[in-house]
Design a protein around this motif. Structure first.
Motif, mmCIF file in Angstrom:
data_model
loop_
_atom_site.group_PDB
_atom_site.id
_atom_site.type_symbol
_atom_site.label_atom_id
_atom_site.label_comp_id
_atom_site.label_asym_id
_atom_site.label_seq_id
_atom_site.Cartn_x
_atom_site.Cartn_y
_atom_site.Cartn_z
ATOM 1 N N MET A 91 0.836 -1.200 0.000
ATOM 2 C CA MET A 91 0.000 0.000 0.000
ATOM 3 C C MET A 91 0.869 1.247 0.000
ATOM 4 S SD MET A 91 -2.985 1.165 2.687
ATOM 5 C CE MET A 91 -4.131 -0.055 2.064
ATOM 6 N N LEU A 92 0.478 2.243 -0.791
ATOM 7 C CA LEU A 92 1.229 3.492 -0.834
ATOM 8 C C LEU A 92 1.274 4.141 0.542
ATOM 9 C CD1 LEU A 92 -0.161 5.088 -4.142
ATOM 10 C CD2 LEU A 92 2.009 3.891 -3.819
ATOM 11 N N GLN A 93 2.410 4.727 0.851
ATOM 12 C CA GLN A 93 2.587 5.414 2.127
ATOM 13 C C GLN A 93 2.841 6.898 1.870
ATOM 14 O OE1 GLN A 93 5.979 3.289 3.585
ATOM 15 N NE2 GLN A 93 4.796 1.491 4.208
ATOM 16 N N ALA A 94 2.285 7.743 2.697
ATOM 17 C CA ALA A 94 2.492 9.184 2.559
ATOM 18 C C ALA A 94 2.925 9.771 3.894
ATOM 19 C CB ALA A 94 1.224 9.868 2.066
ATOM 20 N N GLU A 95 3.856 10.702 3.833
ATOM 21 C CA GLU A 95 4.350 11.364 5.033
ATOM 22 C C GLU A 95 4.335 12.874 4.810
ATOM 23 O OE1 GLU A 95 8.235 9.902 5.878
ATOM 24 O OE2 GLU A 95 7.618 7.788 5.878
ATOM 25 N N ILE A 96 3.730 13.597 5.740
ATOM 26 C CA ILE A 96 3.768 15.056 5.696
ATOM 27 C C ILE A 96 5.136 15.492 6.213
ATOM 28 C CG2 ILE A 96 2.723 17.188 6.519
ATOM 29 C CD1 ILE A 96 0.128 15.548 6.956
ATOM 30 N N LYS A 97 5.899 16.176 5.385
ATOM 31 C CA LYS A 97 7.270 16.529 5.723
ATOM 32 C C LYS A 97 7.407 17.947 6.268
ATOM 33 C CE LYS A 97 9.276 12.689 4.997
ATOM 34 N NZ LYS A 97 10.009 12.031 6.101
ATOM 35 N N SER A 98 6.305 18.644 6.403
ATOM 36 C CA SER A 98 6.341 20.012 6.920
ATOM 37 C C SER A 98 5.707 20.061 8.301
ATOM 38 C CB SER A 98 5.609 20.959 5.970
ATOM 39 O OG SER A 98 4.418 20.365 5.502
ATOM 40 N N LEU A 99 6.332 20.779 9.193
ATOM 41 C CA LEU A 99 5.788 20.984 10.524
ATOM 42 C C LEU A 99 4.663 22.015 10.483
ATOM 43 C CD1 LEU A 99 9.156 21.161 12.506
ATOM 44 C CD2 LEU A 99 7.569 19.218 12.406
ATOM 45 N N PHE A 100 3.894 22.092 11.560
ATOM 46 C CA PHE A 100 2.848 23.106 11.678
ATOM 47 C C PHE A 100 3.479 24.488 11.528
ATOM 48 C CE2 PHE A 100 -0.092 25.583 14.579
ATOM 49 C CZ PHE A 100 -1.117 25.652 13.653
ATOM 50 N N LYS A 101 2.885 25.316 10.705
ATOM 51 C CA LYS A 101 3.320 26.668 10.356
ATOM 52 C C LYS A 101 4.467 26.683 9.346
ATOM 53 C CE LYS A 101 1.353 29.336 14.061
ATOM 54 N NZ LYS A 101 1.306 30.673 14.627
ATOM 55 N N GLU A 102 4.875 25.501 8.872
ATOM 56 C CA GLU A 102 5.767 25.442 7.718
ATOM 57 C C GLU A 102 4.920 25.260 6.455
ATOM 58 O OE1 GLU A 102 9.911 23.527 9.470
ATOM 59 O OE2 GLU A 102 8.533 22.254 8.330
ATOM 60 N N ASP A 103 5.537 25.493 5.308
ATOM 61 C CA ASP A 103 4.831 25.292 4.046
ATOM 62 C C ASP A 103 4.674 23.802 3.761
ATOM 63 O OD1 ASP A 103 4.826 28.044 3.776
ATOM 64 O OD2 ASP A 103 6.690 28.063 2.618
ATOM 65 N N ILE A 104 3.731 23.482 2.892
ATOM 66 C CA ILE A 104 3.346 22.091 2.709
ATOM 67 C C ILE A 104 4.294 21.319 1.788
ATOM 68 C CG2 ILE A 104 1.817 22.553 0.742
ATOM 69 C CD1 ILE A 104 1.157 20.062 3.631
ATOM 70 N N SER A 105 4.533 20.060 2.136
ATOM 71 C CA SER A 105 5.284 19.131 1.306
ATOM 72 C C SER A 105 4.933 17.720 1.775
ATOM 73 C CB SER A 105 6.793 19.377 1.427
ATOM 74 O OG SER A 105 7.499 18.654 0.456
ATOM 75 N N LEU A 109 5.512 13.558 1.025
ATOM 76 C CA LEU A 109 6.330 12.549 0.362
ATOM 77 C C LEU A 109 5.537 11.246 0.263
ATOM 78 C CD1 LEU A 109 9.274 12.115 -0.735
ATOM 79 C CD2 LEU A 109 9.757 11.040 1.475
ATOM 80 N N ILE A 110 5.506 10.673 -0.931
ATOM 81 C CA ILE A 110 4.803 9.409 -1.161
ATOM 82 C C ILE A 110 5.837 8.341 -1.465
ATOM 83 C CG2 ILE A 110 3.171 8.196 -2.666
ATOM 84 C CD1 ILE A 110 1.723 10.868 -2.998
ATOM 85 N N LYS A 111 5.686 7.203 -0.781
ATOM 86 C CA LYS A 111 6.631 6.103 -0.922
ATOM 87 C C LYS A 111 5.907 4.837 -1.365
ATOM 88 C CE LYS A 111 9.693 7.782 2.794
ATOM 89 N NZ LYS A 111 10.357 7.421 4.074
ATOM 90 N N VAL A 112 6.612 4.029 -2.150
ATOM 91 C CA VAL A 112 6.126 2.714 -2.541
ATOM 92 C C VAL A 112 6.857 1.681 -1.686
ATOM 93 C CG1 VAL A 112 5.939 1.040 -4.414
ATOM 94 C CG2 VAL A 112 5.684 3.477 -4.897
ATOM 95 N N PRO A 113 6.135 0.825 -0.957
ATOM 96 C CA PRO A 113 6.802 -0.188 -0.131
ATOM 97 C C PRO A 113 7.749 -1.061 -0.958
ATOM 98 C CG PRO A 113 4.461 -0.084 0.381
ATOM 99 C CD PRO A 113 4.670 0.777 -0.829
ATOM 100 N N ASN A 114 8.886 -1.377 -0.379
ATOM 101 C CA ASN A 114 9.890 -2.238 -1.019
ATOM 102 C C ASN A 114 10.435 -1.636 -2.312
ATOM 103 O OD1 ASN A 114 9.438 -4.281 1.000
ATOM 104 N ND2 ASN A 114 7.593 -4.869 -0.120
#
Length: 314
Positions: free
Chosen positions: A1-15, A17-22
């Motif tokens: 299953m695709l994994q997504a991680e929010i790489k920006s902290l609160f009050k930072e701009d948005i980014s 990251l989407i990862k494919v397992p393995n």
């Protein structure tokens, strides 16, 4: 299953990251300020998806290519109309006399309309754009394909849907045969709908369709990222068309409900509006993201509460 991680902290701009397992491949959605994004992750990004080029979604593009230069890889950049010119301007603003032409290649895919994607190539040291072709799809590789909706934010704002490719698994316990290359042949026949293909197992020949009951089709994850958009019916119809029944969607929720007039003025969404459109789409899991910097952590909790109440998950 695709994994997504929010790489920006609160009050930072948005980014995001989407990862494919393995897989070593990563995909980055927007490149605003994001302190949680590591150099290693940036160097693993094979495709970058830009919603629009307001500064809070595009300011860290220089930091991205800073860590990709020298990789010798081809990196795809997808974005709205004129993205090719904006990328060119950013790259040409630096001096590259010590960089080899094979240091990297960017392939820029400009979303002109739902049916027209212009594809450009740009390489160091001169970074001169070259129009390669025009195509009718945005992105596909061995792991996923990406569709999109062009939303209104008083400029084009691209919302992306990442669809993991379906997989076929073999039910070992349901088979009386020994394992062998016939399993991969059977899977290939299933994927190509070759019902009459002959499969030889232990000296006997079977039609593929006789063995399809040994396989299970696993539908790939559908993960969406919807950034800045006006909270109006025109955008909602486009969102429904692309994101209906998605597994997970990260959606812009810039304002509190009490500030919906600011949202209207600035062509943004607000808490209950974002939650309601996710409910209307039948999305299984929705995550509010990208809040105005005017807000405190308490305000953020208020936004999330209103969002999930409208989504029906309070």
């Amino acid at each position: 299953m695709l994994q997504a991680e929010i790489k920006s902290l609160f009050k930072e701009d948005i980014s995001i990251l989407i990862k494919v397992p393995n897989s070593a491949k990563h995909y980055l959605c927007d490149c605003g300020e994001a302190s949680l994004l590591t150099v290693k992750e940036v160097q693993s990004v094979s495709a970058l998806f830009i919603s629009h080029t307001h500064i809070d979604h595009f300011s860290n593009f220089d930091g991205i290519f800073r860590h990709q230069i020298g990789s010798g890889e081809k990196v795809v950049i997808c974005g709205p109309k004129n993205i090719h010119r904006q990328i060119e301007a950013r790259l040409k603003s630096y001096t590259w006399n010590l960089i080899d032409e094979n240091a990297i290649e960017y392939e820029i895919r400009e979303i002109v309309s739902e049916q027209e994607i212009k594809v450009y190539k740009i390489r160091p040291p001169h970074w001169n754009l070259e129009l390669i072709k025009t195509q009718d799809f945005l992105f596909e590789d061995e792991y996923l394909n990406v569709s999109f909706a062009i939303l209104d934010h008083k400029t084009d704002s691209i919302a992306y849907l990442f669809k993991e490719k379906d997989s076929v698994s073999f039910n070992e316990n349901g088979s009386r045969f020994k394992k062998g290359k016939w399993i991969s042949e059977l899977k290939a026949a299933f994927e190509r709908s070759e019902n009459d293909k002959e499969i030889e197992i232990e000296g006997a020949v079977y039609q593929a369709s006789e063995l399809f009951h040994l396989l299970t089709l696993n539908e790939g994850c559908r993960l969406g990222v919807i950034m800045d958009h006006a909270a109006d019916e025109g955008n909602y119809e486009k969102i429904k068309t692309v994101f209906e029944n998605a597994d997970r969607v990260y959606i812009e929720t810039f304002y509190k409900d009490e500030d919906r007039e600011f949202a209207k003025t600035n062509h943004h969404s607000y808490a209950s509006a974002s939650g309601s459109i996710m409910k209307a789409c039948g999305v299984k899991e929705a995550i509010p993201v990208h809040f105005s910097r005017r807000y405190t952590e308490i305000d953020r909790l208020e936004i999330e509460t209103a969002f999930y109440r409208a989504f029906g998950k309070d």
